[in-house]
Design an enzyme around this catalytic site. Structure first.
Site: not given
Ligand code: AMP
Length: 220
Positions: A17, A92, A131, A164, A176
């Site tokens: 995404k 989310r 990744r 990461r 997740r």
């Molecule tokens: P991502 O890079 O989108 O996988 O986000 C990494 C981490 O950031 C997630 O595992 C959450 O801990 C936090 N996170 C990202 N977006 C949100 C959101 N909209 N609401 C709450 N936590 C978020």
């Protein structure tokens, strides 16, 4: 003033995404807003808020709405959002979708489309294991399917590529996946019920996913 174009990108982490959000933002000349990137950047600061955000991210838990909403509002208020934006990783969960809707309703702005990119769990685990993310600009690579031109370095900015921390932690990945189905699934449903959802098959080469998305969005 033209109506702002607001696109929401959904897809389990690793579905592509972020990559598709960047491509769409470039094609439409509007900013790509990645909540994950904003949070990781905020988490690097030396403040109590940063430490709190870090602990949620490191455990694979969602950051609570009380912390997320002010961060979103601050980003949304910037000038570059006037023509629209691509939201990646926000909302989310259902409560975030409702809060976003309340903000937009107040301004009389409508969401253009919510896009959901699908992949299977087997494909997801194999993608996350390979990744790579740029520490400077956040660009995403894959050791197998989309490697950088020079090993370890970002094609776009020359930044250092790393895995990461939460991508190599199997427990964090499981958390997740569970969060995605339990919580983000409800937000996706919210947009499906409003006839805003567009579903895209994510297990194709990046260019084909983008092509399918553009075609279904009517972007030439
Ligand atoms: P991502 O890079 O989108 O996988 O986000 C990494 C981490 O950031 C997630 O595992 C959450 O801990 C936090 N996170 C990202 N977006 C949100 C959101 N909209 N609401 C709450 N936590 C978020």
């Amino acid at each position: 003033m033209n109506t702002p174009q607001i696109y929401l990108m959904f897809g389990i982490q690793g579905a592509g995404k972020g990559t598709q959000a960047v491509l769409l933002a470039q094609a439409l000349h509007i900013p790509h807003i990645s909540m994950g990137d904003i949070l990781r950047e905020t988490a690097q600061q030396d403040t109590p808020l940063a430490a709190e955000i870090r602990s949620y991210i490191e455990h694979g838990n969602l950051v609570p709405d009380e912390l997320i909403m002010p961060i979103f509002k601050e980003r949304f208020a910037r000038d570059d959002c006037q023509k629209g934006f691509i939201l990646d990783g926000f909302p989310r969960k259902l409560s975030q979708a409702e809060k976003l809707q309340a903000i937009l309703d107040e301004l009389g702005i409508e969401i253009t489309r919510a896009i959901d990119i699908h992949i299977s769990e087997t494909e997801l685990l194999s993608r996350l294991a390979s990744r790579l993310v740029c520490t400077s600009c956040g660009a995403v690579y894959n050791e197998n399917s989309a490697p950088p031109k020079t090993e370890g370095l970002c094609d776009q900015c020359g930044g250092k590529l790393v895995k990461r921390q939460d991508d190599s932690d199997v427990e964090a990945i499981r958390t997740r996946i569970r969060h995605f189905h339990d919580t983000t699934g409800q937000a996706i449903e919210y947009y499906r019920q409003r006839d805003l959802l567009l579903e895209i098959h994510g297990e194709q080469p990046i260019a084909d996913v983008f092509q399918e998305m553009k075609q279904k969005l009517g972007i030439v």
